[in-house]
Design a protein around this motif. Structure first.
Motif, PDB file in Angstrom:
ATOM      1  N   ASP A  42       0.829  -1.202   0.000  1.00  0.00           N
ATOM      2  CA  ASP A  42       0.000   0.000   0.000  1.00  0.00           C
ATOM      3  C   ASP A  42       0.866   1.256   0.000  1.00  0.00           C
ATOM      4  N   ALA A  43       1.985   1.201   0.710  1.00  0.00           N
ATOM      5  CA  ALA A  43       2.883   2.353   0.790  1.00  0.00           C
ATOM      6  C   ALA A  43       3.688   2.548  -0.491  1.00  0.00           C
ATOM      7  N   GLY A  44       3.821   1.492  -1.274  1.00  0.00           N
ATOM      8  CA  GLY A  44       4.597   1.579  -2.499  1.00  0.00           C
ATOM      9  C   GLY A  44       6.093   1.555  -2.267  1.00  0.00           C
ATOM     10  N   ILE A  45       6.532   0.896  -1.196  1.00  0.00           N
ATOM     11  CA  ILE A  45       7.950   0.822  -0.855  1.00  0.00           C
ATOM     12  C   ILE A  45       8.333  -0.638  -0.628  1.00  0.00           C
ATOM     13  N   THR A  46       9.614  -0.885  -0.346  1.00  0.00           N
ATOM     14  CA  THR A  46      10.068  -2.215   0.044  1.00  0.00           C
ATOM     15  C   THR A  46      10.574  -2.158   1.478  1.00  0.00           C
ATOM     16  N   TYR A  47      10.812  -3.330   2.022  1.00  0.00           N
ATOM     17  CA  TYR A  47      11.296  -3.404   3.401  1.00  0.00           C
ATOM     18  C   TYR A  47      12.682  -2.772   3.547  1.00  0.00           C
ATOM     19  N   ASP A  48      13.420  -2.666   2.476  1.00  0.00           N
ATOM     20  CA  ASP A  48      14.730  -2.019   2.540  1.00  0.00           C
ATOM     21  C   ASP A  48      14.622  -0.535   2.846  1.00  0.00           C
ATOM     22  N   ASP A  49      13.449   0.055   2.628  1.00  0.00           N
ATOM     23  CA  ASP A  49      13.240   1.469   2.962  1.00  0.00           C
ATOM     24  C   ASP A  49      12.970   1.676   4.448  1.00  0.00           C
ATOM     25  N   VAL A  50      12.644   0.600   5.148  1.00  0.00           N
ATOM     26  CA  VAL A  50      12.257   0.682   6.560  1.00  0.00           C
ATOM     27  C   VAL A  50      13.504   0.713   7.438  1.00  0.00           C
ATOM     28  N   ASP A  51      13.587   1.711   8.343  1.00  0.00           N
ATOM     29  CA  ASP A  51      14.761   1.791   9.218  1.00  0.00           C
ATOM     30  C   ASP A  51      14.453   1.519  10.689  1.00  0.00           C
ATOM     31  N   ASN A  52      13.173   1.328  11.022  1.00  0.00           N
ATOM     32  CA  ASN A  52      12.787   0.961  12.383  1.00  0.00           C
ATOM     33  C   ASN A  52      11.521   0.118  12.333  1.00  0.00           C
ATOM     34  N   GLY A  53      11.443  -0.873  13.215  1.00  0.00           N
ATOM     35  CA  GLY A  53      10.265  -1.721  13.309  1.00  0.00           C
ATOM     36  C   GLY A  53       9.680  -1.678  14.710  1.00  0.00           C
ATOM     37  N   VAL A  54       8.358  -1.644  14.788  1.00  0.00           N
ATOM     38  CA  VAL A  54       7.651  -1.683  16.072  1.00  0.00           C
ATOM     39  C   VAL A  54       6.649  -2.830  16.011  1.00  0.00           C
ATOM     40  N   ALA A  55       6.797  -3.803  16.893  1.00  0.00           N
ATOM     41  CA  ALA A  55       5.936  -4.985  16.934  1.00  0.00           C
ATOM     42  C   ALA A  55       4.997  -4.881  18.130  1.00  0.00           C
ATOM     43  N   CYS A  56       3.703  -5.092  17.896  1.00  0.00           N
ATOM     44  CA  CYS A  56       2.690  -4.855  18.918  1.00  0.00           C
ATOM     45  C   CYS A  56       1.889  -6.129  19.192  1.00  0.00           C
ATOM     46  N   PHE A  57       1.950  -6.619  20.413  1.00  0.00           N
ATOM     47  CA  PHE A  57       1.183  -7.804  20.801  1.00  0.00           C
ATOM     48  C   PHE A  57       1.141  -7.887  22.314  1.00  0.00           C
ATOM     49  N   GLU A 432       2.459 -14.670  -3.661  1.00  0.00           N
ATOM     50  CA  GLU A 432       3.900 -14.751  -3.435  1.00  0.00           C
ATOM     51  C   GLU A 432       4.631 -13.699  -4.258  1.00  0.00           C
ATOM     52  N   GLU A 433       4.095 -13.415  -5.446  1.00  0.00           N
ATOM     53  CA  GLU A 433       4.697 -12.384  -6.288  1.00  0.00           C
ATOM     54  C   GLU A 433       4.626 -11.020  -5.618  1.00  0.00           C
ATOM     55  N   GLN A 434       3.492 -10.726  -4.984  1.00  0.00           N
ATOM     56  CA  GLN A 434       3.360  -9.457  -4.262  1.00  0.00           C
ATOM     57  C   GLN A 434       4.319  -9.389  -3.082  1.00  0.00           C
ATOM     58  N   ALA A 435       4.451 -10.506  -2.356  1.00  0.00           N
ATOM     59  CA  ALA A 435       5.376 -10.535  -1.223  1.00  0.00           C
ATOM     60  C   ALA A 435       6.810 -10.319  -1.690  1.00  0.00           C
ATOM     61  N   ASP A 436       7.194 -10.961  -2.782  1.00  0.00           N
ATOM     62  CA  ASP A 436       8.543 -10.793  -3.328  1.00  0.00           C
ATOM     63  C   ASP A 436       8.823  -9.348  -3.700  1.00  0.00           C
ATOM     64  N   LYS A 437       7.786  -8.663  -4.117  1.00  0.00           N
ATOM     65  CA  LYS A 437       7.932  -7.280  -4.570  1.00  0.00           C
ATOM     66  C   LYS A 437       8.378  -6.350  -3.447  1.00  0.00           C
ATOM     67  N   VAL A 438       7.966  -6.639  -2.209  1.00  0.00           N
ATOM     68  CA  VAL A 438       8.232  -5.701  -1.111  1.00  0.00           C
ATOM     69  C   VAL A 438       9.230  -6.215  -0.076  1.00  0.00           C
ATOM     70  N   ARG A 439       9.571  -7.504  -0.123  1.00  0.00           N
ATOM     71  CA  ARG A 439      10.574  -8.008   0.826  1.00  0.00           C
ATOM     72  C   ARG A 439      11.943  -7.430   0.504  1.00  0.00           C
ATOM     73  N   SER A 440      12.854  -7.548   1.458  1.00  0.00           N
ATOM     74  CA  SER A 440      14.194  -7.000   1.297  1.00  0.00           C
ATOM     75  C   SER A 440      14.890  -7.554   0.058  1.00  0.00           C
TER      76      SER A 440
END
Length: 462
Positions: A42-57, A432-440
């Motif tokens: 949705d953001a139009g980016i890949t995980y390589d653009d992400v510099d911080n992660g916040v996990a909520c549970f 899987e194609e969509q996942a490949d598109k945004v993974r690192s």
């Protein structure tokens, strides 16, 4: 004291799973992964653009966040695990925004999920002090204890006090639930999508007066995610600006001494909600009545009644009259549509995902994507998420251009959404194609594939 000016932070992407009954059929790794992939798309980016992660549970071992995020890539970014009771998801959003506004991050991925046990919430730790033990003591001293589960007692008592002080009736609380169930029909992610009459709501099994079963949120499994970015990130990616939504104001607050005032309404965090709303709305430069749509924490209909009042949507002590007038739903008397998603009562309440799912709903409205439940003239959106113990998070969202949202057709949304359809009105999985598109992409495709295979094999052996 005037709110401090903060650097702009935007919600660039959102995604979520359908909320489902907790039957153990889907693991948290899958819930978090699906939500994260959808948010990145949705953001139009890949995980390589992400510099911080916040996990909520709330329910899970301490580094469950890393287990989920490693599926996107093992890029060695900081990943923080958050647990703040039912406000966990919005606390994660608050942390992501704080990181970016302070200059410590340009792009944060916030992912929340919950894999829950069926039935009412309970403590998993019986060999130590319960963090809301003092709340139960105060409840016992002021209203006594019943055989009902603890949470509906606490919030049901707040409803009783609202009836005693201001003249609300049982029918008013049932009407809140009726409206939320009716709204859920248009939300494809909602756990329940059933419409009930007021009579059916009131005649469902009694839980703790004035609450009946259909006025209580269910336990749920589900995931939700959001990508937050800085102004500099957005300026460097100008083609993404049309999907960005500004966090115009936000506050996270905790309990005040009034928690122990012997008021059942204070016991569910009235003052921390009021304080959070004051700060967030002040930062945005508006009042609650300037908002056209609101997602608030209706874990029980009684809490929604108290929150309509505490957030300033109604006059003090007049929330029940506000509800009776039709002000919180679609129609000729609409003032603000509350919980167009169906709210916790019908959409479901997977604790770590709830606040982020609220964010997703409001982002879709401000983009004009929620075309089957759009609210005319939407310019500002208000979010409230609460956890006993306690924490309240209030957030105000707006379009960066300051204009009202124009409702878009689903075909048009599908062309720009990154997934080929309108995710606001249709809940699908991902390919899987969509996942490949945004993974690192930093590692070779072989190395990444091998890592994922090893992780799946290890999970299967266990």
């Amino acid at each position: 004291m005037a709110p401090k000016s903060k650097a702009p932070v935007y919600v660039l992407g959102v995604g979520m799973t359908k909320f489902i009954k907790p039957r153990g059929k889907v693991d948290y790794t899958e819930l978090g992964y699906e939500a994260g992939i959808k948010a990145l798309l949705d953001a139009g980016i890949t995980y390589d653009d992400v510099d911080n992660g916040v996990a909520c549970f709330c329910y899970g071992d301490s580094t469950s966040g890393q287990r989920v995020f490693y599926q996107f890539g093992m890029t060695q970014i900081p990943i923080v695990n958050v647990n703040n009771n039912c406000s966990t998801g919005s606390t994660g959003l608050y942390m992501g925004r704080t990181l970016i506004a302070s200059g410590a991050s340009d792009c944060a991925l916030v992912v929340g999920w919950e894999k829950m046990m069926p039935g009412s919430l309970g403590s998993h730790w019986n060999d130590r002090e319960n963090p809301i033990g003092t709340t139960y003591v105060m409840m016992a001293q002021t209203r006594g204890l019943s055989k009902a589960p603890g949470a509906p007692q606490i919030f049901g008592n707040a409803g009783r006090e609202y009836m005693e002080k201001y003249g609300a009736k049982k029918e008013d609380f049932a009407e809140i639930a009726r409206i939320n169930h009716a709204h859920s029909v248009n939300n494809p992610y909602s756990q329940f999508q059933d419409v009930y009459t007021l009579e059916q709501i009131m005649q469902s099994p009694a839980v703790h007066e004035p609450l009946t079963k259909l006025q209580c949120c269910p336990t749920s499994d589900g995931g939700a995610a959001a990508v937050l970015v800085s102004q500099s990130f957005l300026d460097a990616h100008p083609h993404l600006k049309d999907r960005a939504i500004l966090i115009a104001g936000q506050a996270l607050t905790t309990d005040a001494p009034s928690l122990f005032s012997k008021s059942s309404i204070d016991l569910v965090g009235r003052e921390m909600t009021q304080r959070a709303a004051e700060i967030a709305l002040g930062e945005a430069g508006i009042t609650a009545r300037d908002c056209q749509v609101c997602e608030l924490h209706d874990c029980f209909s009684a809490n929604e009644m108290c929150l309509i009042d505490a957030l300033g949507l109604s006059e003090p002590g007049k929330a029940h009259e506000f509800v009776r007038s039709g002000a919180i739903t679609y129609g000729p008397n609409t003032k603000v549509v509350v919980n167009p998603s169906g709210g916790l009562i019908s959409k479901g309440h997977p604790l770590g995902a709830t606040g982020i799912a609220q964010c997703a709903e409001l982002v879709w409205h401000l983009r004009g994507w929620a075309n089957n439940r759009a609210v005319k003239g939407t310019k500002y959106a208000l979010q409230h998420n609460l956890g006993l113990g306690g924490a309240a998070v209030v957030t105000v969202y707006k379009r960066p251009d300051g204009q009202e949202a124009s409702v878009l057709g689903s075909e048009e949304v599908g062309r720009v959404s990154g997934v080929g359809y309108n995710p606001a009105v249709e809940a699908r999985g991902f390919t899987e194609e969509q996942a490949d598109k945004v993974r690192s992409k930093r590692r070779s495709e072989f190395a990444l594939t091998k890592t994922l295979q090893l992780m799946k094999q290890a999970q299967a052996k266990v």
